[in-house]
Design an enzyme around this catalytic site. Structure first.
Site, short mmCIF file in Angstrom:
data_model
loop_
_atom_site.label_atom_id
_atom_site.label_comp_id
_atom_site.label_asym_id
_atom_site.label_seq_id
_atom_site.Cartn_x
_atom_site.Cartn_y
_atom_site.Cartn_z
N LYS A 126 -73.36 89.96 -8.54
CA LYS A 126 -74.66 89.33 -8.27
C LYS A 126 -74.46 88.03 -7.50
CE LYS A 126 -74.74 86.88 -12.71
NZ LYS A 126 -75.48 86.62 -13.95
N TYR A 158 -74.90 56.18 2.05
CA TYR A 158 -76.19 55.65 1.64
C TYR A 158 -76.10 54.78 0.39
CZ TYR A 158 -78.27 59.09 4.81
OH TYR A 158 -78.63 59.82 5.91
#
Length: 401
Positions: free
Chosen positions: A38, A270
């Site tokens: 999956k 940042y």
């Protein structure tokens, strides 16, 4: 020349996948093995990894979504295949026509798949799921007698064949957790109820990867191995991948985009969460949270650059992050390795999981589509090594996978 592949790539070793499947099969020698593919094979590529798992003796493949199962069929897989996450109005008929085992957890689902089987004139392969304590999908024990009786009636009609009865552990990755014994007993009770209803399933299964590795009493006819197929331990409490003879299949690497000297006190990324303590060399790794690198590993994520472990300096941005090389040198195009099997000194996905406060499953499955998958075959077990497939020209300056 594939410019994206020059930036970064996830190298998937299919030999490691085969080796892991063999190791998992050895843990459950009397049961068949389902390789769960999956989420595009936990980020590794469902088609290629599913094929490798089949080569190593996996008799079944498993997916969550119907679309994942259809993609495997479209790629040529013809073996036993199960899909378990359904919602009302799902593509039941297509699944029946493609000989996919579908999971049923309630009467509504049984009605829908039975109608689809009648419509296409074929017998649906159905596996009934009982909720033994996980509290997600699965039929509640109080409703189980009604569901098994209805399934037997549909089977007598010829609309369905009940091929399996199954459930899922909640805490098999926590050794000794009291819920393990409770769920095992509940599953055995559910099997007795199914048998009393006249059902004779081909496979009974409860075990995920941790139960496959540590709970032989729960192996029954089939074990479902997910994260272990890709060489990652299901939890630190159980042990490392090395403890179980597994090998991580994915290596995530990138070519440095910038290397520069900066003075002391220079802010990095940042918010200037990191400032350089002295004159130093900064290297820019062109991967970020848009590629699946977890932003919450800012300041903690490990990276191998210039032969040494480094830690992400400052915040991880959408497309890039910085490492501080100190007095070491590097050049643009040199390779940075975020994680791999760890045998060349690089961090592993489990190291990143610790750094980010999460699990190894999340680290590999979140690597996004901007990062091309490159398939190699290291020849584990036979001494051979060869590239099997690549997405264009994937050479990186400073070495290859």
């Amino acid at each position: 020349m594939n410019e994206t592949a020059k930036r970064a790539r996830a190298v998937v070793d299919l030999a490691a996948v085969r080796s892991n499947v063999q190791a998992l099969r050895a843990c459950a020698p009397r049961a068949e093995l389902m390789a769960v593919v999956k989420s595009d094979g936990y980020g590794h590529g469902a088609v290629r990894c599913g094929r490798a798992a089949r080569e190593a003796g996996a008799g079944w493949l498993g997916t969550a979504l119907p679309e994942e199962a259809f993609a495997l069929r479209a790629a040529g897989d013809t073996g036993r295949l199960m899909c378990w996450l359904w919602t009302p109005g799902g593509p039941w008929r297509k699944a029946v026509e493609q000989d996919i085992d579908v999971s049923v957890s309630g009467l509504w689902a049984l009605r829908e798949v039975t109608a689809a089987a009648r419509a296409c004139g074929r017998t649906a392969r159905v596996q009934l799921k009982v909720d033994t304590g996980l509290g997600r999908n699965g039929c509640q024990p109080a409703d189980w007698p009604e569901l098994t009786a209805a399934a037997r009636a549909a089977e007598a009609e010829g609309a369905v064949s009940v091929t399996g009865v199954w459930s899922h552990f909640a805490c098999a990755d926590e050794p000794g957790h009291p819920s393990i014994a409770v769920q095992l007993a509940a599953f055995q009770d559910a099997l007795k109820t199914a048998e009393a209803a006249g059902l004779r399933p081909e496979v009974r299964h409860l075990s995920n990867t941790p139960a496959t590795l540590t709970l032989p009493e729960a192996h029954f006819d089939l074990v479902r191995a997910g994260i272990g197929v890709y060489g990652i331990s299901p939890s630190p409490e159980l042990g490392t991948f090395r403890d179980f003879g597994l090998r991580p299949a994915m290596t995530l690497e990138a070519a440095l985009a910038s290397v520069k000297r900066v003075p002391a006190g220079h802010g990095v990324s940042y918010g200037h969460a990191y400032t350089t303590p002295g004159e130093t060399t900064l290297a820019l790794v062109p991967l970020g949270y848009a590629d699946g690198v977890p932003r919450h590993a800012s300041g903690t994520g490990p990276v191998l650059v210039a032969g040494e472990w480094r830690t992400v300096a400052g915040r991880i941005a959408m497309d890039q992050f910085v490492v501080d090389l100190g007095g070491d040198s590097a050049a643009e195009g040199d390779r940075a390795v975020l994680f791999g099997p760890g045998d060349r000194g690089e961090p592993t996905a489990e190291d990143w999981a610790r750094a980010a406060g999460t699990i190894g499953y999340e680290i590999v499955t979140r690597i996004g589509t901007r990062v091309p998958r490159v398939y190699v075959d290291s020849g584990i077990g036979n001494g051979a090594a060869q590239a099997e497939e690549a997405e264009g020209d994937t050479a990186l300056t400073g070495g290859t996978a």
